[in-house]
Design a protein around this motif. Sequence first.
Motif, PDB file in Angstrom:
ATOM      1  N   GLU A 108      -3.267   8.863 -18.699  1.00 35.35           N
ATOM      2  CA  GLU A 108      -3.624   7.505 -18.280  1.00 35.35           C
ATOM      3  C   GLU A 108      -3.281   7.282 -16.812  1.00 35.35           C
ATOM      4  O   GLU A 108      -2.239   7.696 -16.327  1.00 35.35           O
ATOM      5  CB  GLU A 108      -2.865   6.503 -19.148  1.00 35.35           C
ATOM      6  N   ASN A 109      -4.174   6.607 -16.106  1.00 36.20           N
ATOM      7  CA  ASN A 109      -4.021   6.356 -14.674  1.00 36.20           C
ATOM      8  C   ASN A 109      -2.975   5.313 -14.336  1.00 36.20           C
ATOM      9  O   ASN A 109      -2.326   5.413 -13.308  1.00 36.20           O
ATOM     10  CB  ASN A 109      -5.352   5.863 -14.099  1.00 36.20           C
ATOM     11  N   SER A 110      -2.832   4.293 -15.156  1.00 33.52           N
ATOM     12  CA  SER A 110      -2.025   3.141 -14.760  1.00 33.52           C
ATOM     13  C   SER A 110      -0.560   3.497 -14.519  1.00 33.52           C
ATOM     14  O   SER A 110       0.046   3.020 -13.557  1.00 33.52           O
ATOM     15  CB  SER A 110      -2.137   2.026 -15.802  1.00 33.52           C
ATOM     16  N   ALA A 135      -3.472   1.511   0.161  1.00 34.89           N
ATOM     17  CA  ALA A 135      -4.429   2.412   0.810  1.00 34.89           C
ATOM     18  C   ALA A 135      -4.140   3.862   0.439  1.00 34.89           C
ATOM     19  O   ALA A 135      -5.063   4.655   0.226  1.00 34.89           O
ATOM     20  CB  ALA A 135      -4.383   2.221   2.321  1.00 34.89           C
ATOM     21  N   ALA A 136      -2.871   4.214   0.339  1.00 32.21           N
ATOM     22  CA  ALA A 136      -2.509   5.585  -0.033  1.00 32.21           C
ATOM     23  C   ALA A 136      -2.988   5.916  -1.443  1.00 32.21           C
ATOM     24  O   ALA A 136      -3.490   7.011  -1.695  1.00 32.21           O
ATOM     25  CB  ALA A 136      -0.996   5.768   0.069  1.00 32.21           C
ATOM     26  N   SER A 143      -8.582   3.752  -8.649  1.00 34.12           N
ATOM     27  CA  SER A 143      -9.500   2.627  -8.482  1.00 34.12           C
ATOM     28  C   SER A 143      -8.708   1.418  -7.968  1.00 34.12           C
ATOM     29  O   SER A 143      -7.483   1.341  -8.104  1.00 34.12           O
ATOM     30  CB  SER A 143     -10.162   2.283  -9.809  1.00 34.12           C
ATOM     31  N   TRP A 144      -9.450   0.456  -7.397  1.00 34.42           N
ATOM     32  CA  TRP A 144      -8.796  -0.764  -6.906  1.00 34.42           C
ATOM     33  C   TRP A 144      -8.146  -1.523  -8.052  1.00 34.42           C
ATOM     34  O   TRP A 144      -7.098  -2.160  -7.865  1.00 34.42           O
ATOM     35  CB  TRP A 144      -9.790  -1.650  -6.164  1.00 34.42           C
ATOM     36  N   ALA A 150      -0.898  -1.882 -10.422  1.00 37.42           N
ATOM     37  CA  ALA A 150       0.373  -1.266 -10.039  1.00 37.42           C
ATOM     38  C   ALA A 150       1.131  -2.162  -9.063  1.00 37.42           C
ATOM     39  O   ALA A 150       2.348  -2.347  -9.191  1.00 37.42           O
ATOM     40  CB  ALA A 150       0.116   0.105  -9.414  1.00 37.42           C
ATOM     41  N   ALA A 151       0.413  -2.750  -8.103  1.00 35.92           N
ATOM     42  CA  ALA A 151       1.060  -3.627  -7.122  1.00 35.92           C
ATOM     43  C   ALA A 151       1.625  -4.870  -7.800  1.00 35.92           C
ATOM     44  O   ALA A 151       2.763  -5.275  -7.522  1.00 35.92           O
ATOM     45  CB  ALA A 151       0.061  -4.017  -6.030  1.00 35.92           C
TER      46      ALA A 151
END
Length: 161
Positions: A108-110, A135-136, A143-144, A150-151
């Motif tokens: 999973e990406n998250s 940006a990194a 993906s955005w 994450a942010a």
Amino acid sequence: MTRPKEAAKPLGTPEAARKKALSLLERRDYGSAELAAKLVEKGASPSDAEAAVARMVEYGFVNDENYAAMVARHYAAKGYGQARIREELRRRRLDRELWDAALDAAPENSEAAYRLFAAKMRGGCDKDAVRKASAALVRRGFSWEDVRAAAERYLSEMENT
């Protein structure tokens, strides 16, 4: 003392192409199209390269489906996102039909995006640090939506501490 590198001998026969294919596969895995291109690069004719690859597939030494899944898992473990993994699958000349199954096999990406975002922030919380970290992550193929999640998670955890 090292020996000088010998010039590559042309692979003029189907048997030579098969031997070279086995030699290449001893070092690392290849997809069928990638192996055929490598054999042609080494001096095999396209027809001999295709025949050698077909034999390697027949023996079970080359399996594009397994190779695609392995590539996806490898790059996901290195902290790359879906877009970067997709690009790597394309670069390795794997069929698009295999990409979805390979990407499903990747973790999973998250969670990976969050860990990378937190590492990039290094405990900071200013706008510039968030922009640079975001940006990194995008450059690494996330993906955005994954970056935003994450942010938000990172910033909410920073507020709670």
